[in-house]
Design an enzyme around this catalytic site. Structure first.
Site, short mmCIF file in Angstrom:
data_model
loop_
_atom_site.label_atom_id
_atom_site.label_comp_id
_atom_site.label_asym_id
_atom_site.label_seq_id
_atom_site.Cartn_x
_atom_site.Cartn_y
_atom_site.Cartn_z
N ASN A 130 0.81 -1.22 0.00
CA ASN A 130 0.00 0.00 0.00
C ASN A 130 0.85 1.27 0.00
O ASN A 130 0.34 2.36 0.26
CB ASN A 130 -0.99 -0.01 1.18
CG ASN A 130 -0.29 -0.22 2.51
OD1 ASN A 130 0.92 0.00 2.62
ND2 ASN A 130 -1.03 -0.63 3.52
N ARG A 168 3.17 7.02 11.75
CA ARG A 168 2.53 6.52 12.96
C ARG A 168 2.24 7.69 13.88
O ARG A 168 3.10 8.58 14.06
CB ARG A 168 3.42 5.50 13.70
CG ARG A 168 3.43 4.11 13.06
CD ARG A 168 2.05 3.44 13.08
NE ARG A 168 2.03 2.15 12.40
CZ ARG A 168 1.59 1.95 11.15
NH1 ARG A 168 1.14 2.96 10.43
NH2 ARG A 168 1.58 0.74 10.63
N GLN A 193 -5.49 3.37 18.28
CA GLN A 193 -6.49 3.22 17.23
C GLN A 193 -7.43 2.08 17.56
O GLN A 193 -6.94 1.00 17.90
CB GLN A 193 -5.81 2.97 15.88
CG GLN A 193 -5.14 4.23 15.35
CD GLN A 193 -4.59 4.10 13.94
OE1 GLN A 193 -3.96 5.00 13.46
NE2 GLN A 193 -4.78 2.98 13.30
N HIS A 251 -7.46 6.19 9.85
CA HIS A 251 -6.33 5.50 9.22
C HIS A 251 -6.80 4.75 7.96
O HIS A 251 -7.21 3.60 8.03
CB HIS A 251 -5.71 4.52 10.23
CG HIS A 251 -4.38 4.00 9.83
ND1 HIS A 251 -3.57 3.31 10.69
CD2 HIS A 251 -3.71 4.06 8.67
CE1 HIS A 251 -2.45 2.98 10.08
NE2 HIS A 251 -2.52 3.41 8.84
P1 NAD Z 1 10.38 1.34 4.33
O1 NAD Z 1 10.88 0.24 5.20
O2 NAD Z 1 10.47 1.20 2.85
O3 NAD Z 1 11.06 2.73 4.71
C1 NAD Z 1 11.32 3.13 6.00
C2 NAD Z 1 12.51 4.09 5.94
O4 NAD Z 1 12.66 4.68 7.23
C3 NAD Z 1 13.83 3.40 5.62
O5 NAD Z 1 14.44 4.01 4.51
C4 NAD Z 1 14.66 3.59 6.89
O6 NAD Z 1 16.04 3.73 6.63
C5 NAD Z 1 14.04 4.86 7.44
N1 NAD Z 1 14.26 5.08 8.88
C6 NAD Z 1 14.03 4.22 9.90
N2 NAD Z 1 14.34 4.79 11.07
C7 NAD Z 1 14.79 6.03 10.80
C8 NAD Z 1 15.28 7.10 11.60
N3 NAD Z 1 15.36 6.98 12.94
N4 NAD Z 1 15.68 8.24 10.98
C9 NAD Z 1 15.61 8.36 9.64
N5 NAD Z 1 15.16 7.38 8.81
C10 NAD Z 1 14.74 6.22 9.40
O7 NAD Z 1 8.86 1.54 4.78
P2 NAD Z 1 7.67 2.26 4.00
O8 NAD Z 1 6.92 1.27 3.19
O9 NAD Z 1 8.19 3.49 3.35
O10 NAD Z 1 6.74 2.63 5.23
C11 NAD Z 1 7.20 3.52 6.24
C12 NAD Z 1 6.24 3.53 7.41
O11 NAD Z 1 4.99 4.09 6.98
C13 NAD Z 1 5.87 2.14 7.94
O12 NAD Z 1 6.81 1.66 8.87
C14 NAD Z 1 4.52 2.40 8.58
O13 NAD Z 1 4.68 2.78 9.92
C15 NAD Z 1 3.96 3.56 7.79
N6 NAD Z 1 2.85 3.14 6.90
C16 NAD Z 1 1.63 3.74 7.07
C17 NAD Z 1 0.58 3.36 6.26
C18 NAD Z 1 -0.77 4.03 6.39
O14 NAD Z 1 -1.76 3.45 5.98
N7 NAD Z 1 -0.84 5.24 6.90
C19 NAD Z 1 0.73 2.35 5.30
C20 NAD Z 1 2.00 1.80 5.13
C21 NAD Z 1 3.05 2.19 5.94
#
Ligand code: NAD
Length: 386
Positions: free
Chosen positions: A147, A285, A314, A333
């Site tokens: 997603n 989040r 949530q 959400h």
């Molecule tokens: P991903 O794993 O592709 O990317 C996460 C990125 O965060 C990575 O590049 C990592 O290096 C970086 N990161 C981690 N800790 C960090 C820090 N302390 N400082 C800087 N960078 C940091 O994940 P994604 O698919 O891009 O998703 C990211 C987040 O979005 C998920 O973990 C989830 O919490 C959230 N998400 C929300 C929804 C929604 O419906 N709102 C849906 C999917 C994901």
């Protein structure tokens, strides 16, 4: 044979839909980085149906029951007397979606003696206590990329909603008004603004690509720097940390997982270093932001707007202050659970279960925790960087 406990959000208030707004979904061949879409052996649902609510069952019942497994589906997930907590005691597999997270706390994991697999139907496994999963040797997997593009689209929508001040203008129309001055007194163009992307993983990168054509100046921070050619293509300014990033932007979007490092990061002190009248869109989040600091910053004018679709906990209680704070454009959400997203993560969940029950390895990109440590995407995105 396994007992699978599936926690899903409730059906629509007026019942499970008999028809949908559209007749089909576009066919997507691969994700932008070349990763293939989920590859289950079969699916027992029609893409485009509501799969994430209780009656949709993620399309898993026939597959699981034909194989002799037991499937329990519930939306009742809060408190020790909930159906989730009662059924958890002898469940082998728990599946839930971040939109309606079945919080697997250390206490609940301790009660779940048979639990070997926790699947996030979607992305973001912070609702599982990952330290306990590591200690117990529980596998935690999610449907990586399922997603991400939907969330990036939602992010762009909310950036525009805030900067152009869409919500009050919509309300004026619905309420029968036509005061243009009221409608535009907080309305700006996005063009020319500095936009900062905090975490440039799958979603953050997609947000960069989608915002670049708006003529903005793009900045980002991530623990891992993007390739030089990507930085050059989008004229990206890299910042060593979030402190440096937030000082130089008008709009901040947040895409890091919730970890010990990111929890409460958007606090009074950090917000106070931003330009007055900045905007934040956080679809990552809710707990990455200090709830009350956001309200204070909106009330004082330090922030001109806040949006996103993630809350803590949530579902958000009816009196959660983000429902009524000024200048927000929050949604529940939803960004990751469009009907398109549901079809992909339902198929991905089935792929994970097929492989798990057959004793085959799960795709590394789906893994967060396995064999007592972070693995795959978990090792990259959740584990502390050395
Ligand atoms: P991903 O794993 O592709 O990317 C996460 C990125 O965060 C990575 O590049 C990592 O290096 C970086 N990161 C981690 N800790 C960090 C820090 N302390 N400082 C800087 N960078 C940091 O994940 P994604 O698919 O891009 O998703 C990211 C987040 O979005 C998920 O973990 C989830 O919490 C959230 N998400 C929300 C929804 C929604 O419906 N709102 C849906 C999917 C994901």
């Amino acid at each position: 044979m396994a007992k699978v406990l599936l926690v899903l959000y409730p059906d629509p208030i007026d019942g499970y839909p008999p028809v949908y707004a559209r007749d089909s979904l576009p066919v997507i061949e691969t994700y932008p980085n070349g990763q293939t879409l989920p590859t289950p052996e079969a699916i027992d649902f029609t893409p485009g149906e509501l799969l994430g609510s209780v009656s949709g069952e993620l399309g898993l019942r026939k597959f699981l029951e034909d194989a002799g497994h037991t499937l329990v589906v519930t939306s009742d997930k809060e408190g020790t007397d909930s159906e989730f907590e009662r059924e958890l005691v002898d469940a082998d597999v728990v599946i839930s979606q971040p939109f309606w997270p079945a919080y697997l706390t250390p206490e609940r994991i301790a009660k779940a003696k048979n639990l070997t697999l926790a699947v996030t139907a979607g992305i973001g496994s912070d609702h599982v206590d990952l330290a306990s999963a590591i200690e117990r040797g529980i596998t935690v997997a999610e449907v990586t990329y399922s997603n991400s593009i939907g969330v990036a689209e939602h992010t762009v929508m909310q950036v525009l909603a805030l900067v152009r001040d869409f919500v009050p203008q919509y309300k004026i129309v619905v309420e029968g008004g036509w005061n243009i001055a009221d409608a535009v007194k907080r309305s700006y163009d996005l063009e020319g603004m500095d936009v900062g992307i905090f975490a440039a993983g799958r979603i953050g990168r997609a947000v960069i690509e989608r915002l670049a054509p708006f003529g903005v100046k793009l900045h980002y921070n991530d623990r891992y720097r993007l390739p030089a050619e990507v930085e050059a293509q989008y004229n990206l300014t890299f910042h060593e940390d979030i402190r440096s990033l937030v000082k130089e932007v008008d709009v901040l979007t947040v895409h890091a997982p919730l970890t010990d490092e990111t929890k409460g990061l958007l606090d009074d002190e950090l917000l106070g270093t931003m330009r007055r009248g900045s905007y934040i869109v956080n679809p990552a989040r809710g707990a990455i932001a200090d709830r009350d600091a956001i309200v204070r910053a909106l009330e004082s004018g330090q922030l001109a707007g806040y949006a996103g679709d993630v809350w803590f906990p949530q579902p958000a209680p009816a009196d959660h202050p983000w429902r009524t704070m000024p200048h927000h454009a929050m949604t529940p959400h939803t960004s990751g659970t469009s009907l398109n997203g549901q079809a992909r993560y339902a198929a991905g969940t089935r792929e994970i279960l097929e492989n798990y029950f057959a004793g085959r390895p799960l795709r590394p990109e789906y893994l967060i925790v396995e064999g007592g440590s972070y693995a795959g995407t978990g090792a990259h995105s959740y584990a502390k960087k050395d």
